[in-house]
Scaffold this active site. Structure first.
Site, PDB file in Angstrom:
ATOM      1  N   TYR A 148      46.349  37.288  53.339  1.00 19.45           N
ATOM      2  CA  TYR A 148      46.723  38.565  52.707  1.00 19.45           C
ATOM      3  C   TYR A 148      48.136  38.518  52.131  1.00 19.45           C
ATOM      4  O   TYR A 148      48.422  39.169  51.137  1.00 19.45           O
ATOM      5  CB  TYR A 148      46.534  39.733  53.684  1.00 19.45           C
TER       6      TYR A 148
ATOM      7  N   ARG B 107      47.696  36.992  48.780  1.00 24.24           N
ATOM      8  CA  ARG B 107      47.121  37.963  47.827  1.00 24.24           C
ATOM      9  C   ARG B 107      48.132  39.069  47.489  1.00 24.24           C
ATOM     10  O   ARG B 107      48.196  39.536  46.356  1.00 24.24           O
ATOM     11  CB  ARG B 107      45.839  38.569  48.395  1.00 24.24           C
TER      12      ARG B 107
ATOM     13  N   ASN C 151      39.909  48.935  44.231  1.00 20.73           N
ATOM     14  CA  ASN C 151      40.964  47.927  44.179  1.00 20.73           C
ATOM     15  C   ASN C 151      42.133  48.332  45.072  1.00 20.73           C
ATOM     16  O   ASN C 151      42.419  49.515  45.239  1.00 20.73           O
ATOM     17  CB  ASN C 151      41.436  47.724  42.737  1.00 20.73           C
TER      18      ASN C 151
ATOM     19  N   HIS D  72      39.467  51.610  49.312  1.00 22.36           N
ATOM     20  CA  HIS D  72      39.569  50.449  50.204  1.00 22.36           C
ATOM     21  C   HIS D  72      41.001  50.164  50.639  1.00 22.36           C
ATOM     22  O   HIS D  72      41.313  49.056  51.038  1.00 22.36           O
ATOM     23  CB  HIS D  72      38.957  49.210  49.523  1.00 22.36           C
TER      24      HIS D  72
ATOM     25  N   CYS E 285      50.539  49.097  61.574  1.00 23.88           N
ATOM     26  CA  CYS E 285      50.319  48.598  62.926  1.00 23.88           C
ATOM     27  C   CYS E 285      48.806  48.557  63.174  1.00 23.88           C
ATOM     28  O   CYS E 285      48.106  49.511  62.857  1.00 23.88           O
ATOM     29  CB  CYS E 285      50.995  49.558  63.898  1.00 23.88           C
TER      30      CYS E 285
ATOM     31  N   CYS F 268      54.518  45.206  65.497  1.00 17.18           N
ATOM     32  CA  CYS F 268      54.970  46.587  65.324  1.00 17.18           C
ATOM     33  C   CYS F 268      56.241  46.818  66.147  1.00 17.18           C
ATOM     34  O   CYS F 268      56.258  46.519  67.349  1.00 17.18           O
ATOM     35  CB  CYS F 268      53.865  47.536  65.771  1.00 17.18           C
TER      36      CYS F 268
ATOM     37  N   GLY G  68      33.874  47.564  35.843  1.00 18.03           N
ATOM     38  CA  GLY G  68      34.270  46.311  36.497  1.00 18.03           C
ATOM     39  C   GLY G  68      33.918  46.199  37.961  1.00 18.03           C
ATOM     40  O   GLY G  68      34.673  45.631  38.736  1.00 18.03           O
TER      41      GLY G  68
ATOM     42  N   SER H 113      30.613  45.168  40.707  1.00 17.74           N
ATOM     43  CA  SER H 113      29.261  44.618  40.825  1.00 17.74           C
ATOM     44  C   SER H 113      28.285  45.670  41.356  1.00 17.74           C
ATOM     45  O   SER H 113      27.077  45.437  41.385  1.00 17.74           O
ATOM     46  CB  SER H 113      29.269  43.394  41.751  1.00 17.74           C
TER      47      SER H 113
ATOM     48  N   ASN I   2      31.128  46.620  31.705  1.00 19.76           N
ATOM     49  CA  ASN I   2      31.049  45.352  32.447  1.00 19.76           C
ATOM     50  C   ASN I   2      30.515  44.285  31.498  1.00 19.76           C
ATOM     51  O   ASN I   2      29.553  44.538  30.774  1.00 19.76           O
ATOM     52  CB  ASN I   2      30.091  45.529  33.647  1.00 19.76           C
TER      53      ASN I   2
HETATM   54  P1  OAD Z   1      33.019  42.077  42.515  1.00 22.17           P
HETATM   55  O1  OAD Z   1      33.733  40.772  42.505  1.00 22.17           O
HETATM   56  O2  OAD Z   1      31.850  42.222  43.419  1.00 22.17           O
HETATM   57  O3  OAD Z   1      32.521  42.403  41.031  1.00 22.17           O
HETATM   58  C1  OAD Z   1      33.391  42.275  39.925  1.00 22.17           C
HETATM   59  C2  OAD Z   1      32.660  42.805  38.714  1.00 22.17           C
HETATM   60  O4  OAD Z   1      33.572  42.804  37.634  1.00 22.17           O
HETATM   61  C3  OAD Z   1      31.454  41.954  38.271  1.00 22.17           C
HETATM   62  O5  OAD Z   1      30.351  42.802  38.039  1.00 22.17           O
HETATM   63  C4  OAD Z   1      31.923  41.299  36.976  1.00 22.17           C
HETATM   64  O6  OAD Z   1      30.866  41.128  36.043  1.00 22.17           O
HETATM   65  C5  OAD Z   1      32.913  42.333  36.483  1.00 22.17           C
HETATM   66  N1  OAD Z   1      33.955  41.801  35.571  1.00 22.17           N
HETATM   67  C6  OAD Z   1      34.497  40.575  35.512  1.00 22.17           C
HETATM   68  N2  OAD Z   1      35.447  40.496  34.571  1.00 22.17           N
HETATM   69  C7  OAD Z   1      35.530  41.740  34.016  1.00 22.17           C
HETATM   70  C8  OAD Z   1      36.327  42.320  32.982  1.00 22.17           C
HETATM   71  N3  OAD Z   1      37.261  41.608  32.333  1.00 22.17           N
HETATM   72  N4  OAD Z   1      36.116  43.632  32.674  1.00 22.17           N
HETATM   73  C9  OAD Z   1      35.187  44.356  33.321  1.00 22.17           C
HETATM   74  N5  OAD Z   1      34.403  43.857  34.308  1.00 22.17           N
HETATM   75  C10 OAD Z   1      34.575  42.572  34.653  1.00 22.17           C
HETATM   76  O7  OAD Z   1      34.135  43.199  42.791  1.00 22.17           O
HETATM   77  P2  OAD Z   1      33.922  44.696  43.305  1.00 22.17           P
HETATM   78  O8  OAD Z   1      32.689  45.290  42.744  1.00 22.17           O
HETATM   79  O9  OAD Z   1      35.204  45.400  43.094  1.00 22.17           O
HETATM   80  O10 OAD Z   1      35.941  45.107  49.272  1.00 22.17           O
HETATM   81  O11 OAD Z   1      33.719  44.450  44.845  1.00 22.17           O
HETATM   82  C11 OAD Z   1      33.615  45.549  45.697  1.00 22.17           C
HETATM   83  C12 OAD Z   1      34.289  45.270  47.016  1.00 22.17           C
HETATM   84  O12 OAD Z   1      33.793  44.051  47.570  1.00 22.17           O
HETATM   85  C13 OAD Z   1      35.776  45.007  46.925  1.00 22.17           C
HETATM   86  O13 OAD Z   1      36.536  46.201  46.897  1.00 22.17           O
HETATM   87  C14 OAD Z   1      36.053  44.234  48.144  1.00 22.17           C
HETATM   88  C15 OAD Z   1      34.904  43.259  48.064  1.00 22.17           C
HETATM   89  O14 OAD Z   1      34.542  42.636  49.220  1.00 22.17           O
HETATM   90  C16 OAD Z   1      36.716  44.952  50.345  1.00 22.17           C
HETATM   91  O15 OAD Z   1      37.557  44.074  50.416  1.00 22.17           O
HETATM   92  C17 OAD Z   1      36.459  45.976  51.391  1.00 22.17           C
END
Ligand code: OAD
Length: 253
Positions: free
Chosen positions: A70, A73, A105, A122, A130, A149, A189, A191, A215
């Site tokens: 982390y 990141r 995000n 999220h 902590c 902490c 953006g 999935s 997307n």
């Molecule tokens: P994903 O990685 O699952 O999906 C990313 C999406 O962004 C995909 O559908 C891609 O096609 C799309 N994509 C890629 N490039 C793009 C661009 N330039 N413009 C628009 N879309 C684009 O990410 P999330 O859906 O955010 O959770 O994932 C959901 C959660 O799963 C995250 O918040 C995280 C992860 O595990 C936690 O950490 C709790």
């Protein structure tokens, strides 16, 4: 690049909308150099195992591994800059009476681009808390080990939601409420695989709210959305905002 054309119904609905809700996911920050999660070659979960890094069990088992991942990141995100998609959403907030931006995000890039009404589902990777009492801690000594902490000595952790943890209650409550009660729902953006966030566009569709997906790829939402604007959000969103402004210019006076 050729000019992006939008269906006139979409621009008219956007113009008339009193309340727009936007749900964003990792793809929104992809053009800022922040890796997504599930993309086959570049996604974080293609290289790393979420069960070893993003669960409470993983943190109990190996807090140092999780803390260091982390930290990497957090530093990556701190160096990233908002992209034209983030700025377009911030501008859209100024063009419609009410806009709620719900984000999965944790990178603060929407806020840094100027969006004000942001619900973080999220958490936020830059906030350190902590692990026992969830108290926010602003500074900690860099000893190379997992910091503790200053109040209760429990290990510190990022204030993000891990797999198996609940989302912040107020955030998800509000997100559901506005998703089922807005005039236009924009899903950018993501999935659309991770619940409960993925249920938000479903709530909009069930209430007959115009739902628009941005997307480059298709998702489980695509067949149900009214429009799929296929392309990167850093290109599609500025063009959409521009189309709205041009529509208003043509219809003003
Ligand atoms: P994903 O990685 O699952 O999906 C990313 C999406 O962004 C995909 O559908 C891609 O096609 C799309 N994509 C890629 N490039 C793009 C661009 N330039 N413009 C628009 N879309 C684009 O990410 P999330 O859906 O955010 O959770 O994932 C959901 C959660 O799963 C995250 O918040 C995280 C992860 O595990 C936690 O950490 C709790």
């Amino acid at each position: 690049m050729a000019e992006i054309q939008f269906h006139p119904d979409l621009i008219e609905e956007l113009h008339a909308a009193q309340h727009v809700v936007v749900l964003t996911g990792a793809g929104t920050s992809a053009e800022s150099g922040v890796p997504t999660f599930r993309e086959a070659q570049t996604g974080l979960w293609a290289k790393y195992n979420p069960e070893e890094l993003a669960t409470p069990q993983a943190f109990r088992r190996n807090p140092k591994l999780v803390w260091d991942w982390y930290t990497w990141r957090r530093e990556l995100v701190a160096q990233a800059q908002p992209n034209p998609g983030h700025y377009a959403l911030a501008e859209l907030e100024t063009l419609v009476p009410n806009l709620t931006l719900i984000t999965q995000n944790v990178d603060s890039l929407h806020q840094r681009a100027g969006s004000h009404n942001v619900i973080e589902l999220h958490g936020n990777i830059s906030r350190i808390v902590c692990s026992k009492e969830r108290r926010v801690v602003d500074t900690w000594p860099d000893t190379g080990d997992v910091p503790r902490c200053p109040h209760c000595n429990a290990p510190l952790r990022p204030d993000v939601v891990w797999f198996g943890e609940n989302l912040p209650q107020e955030a998800i409550y509000l997100a559901y409420k506005v998703s089922g009660d807005c005039d236009l729902f924009l899903c950018v953006g993501t999935s659309a695989l991770v619940h409960p966030a993925a249920s938000l566009p479903v709530a909009a569709i069930q209430n007959d709210i115009m739902t628009v997906e941005v997307n480059p790829n298709t998702t489980p939402l695509t067949p149900h959305a009214d429009f799929h604007l296929q392309g990167p959000s850093g290109q599609v969103l500025p063009a959409l905002v521009e189309a709205l402004k041009q529509f208003r210019n043509r219809h003003s006076g």
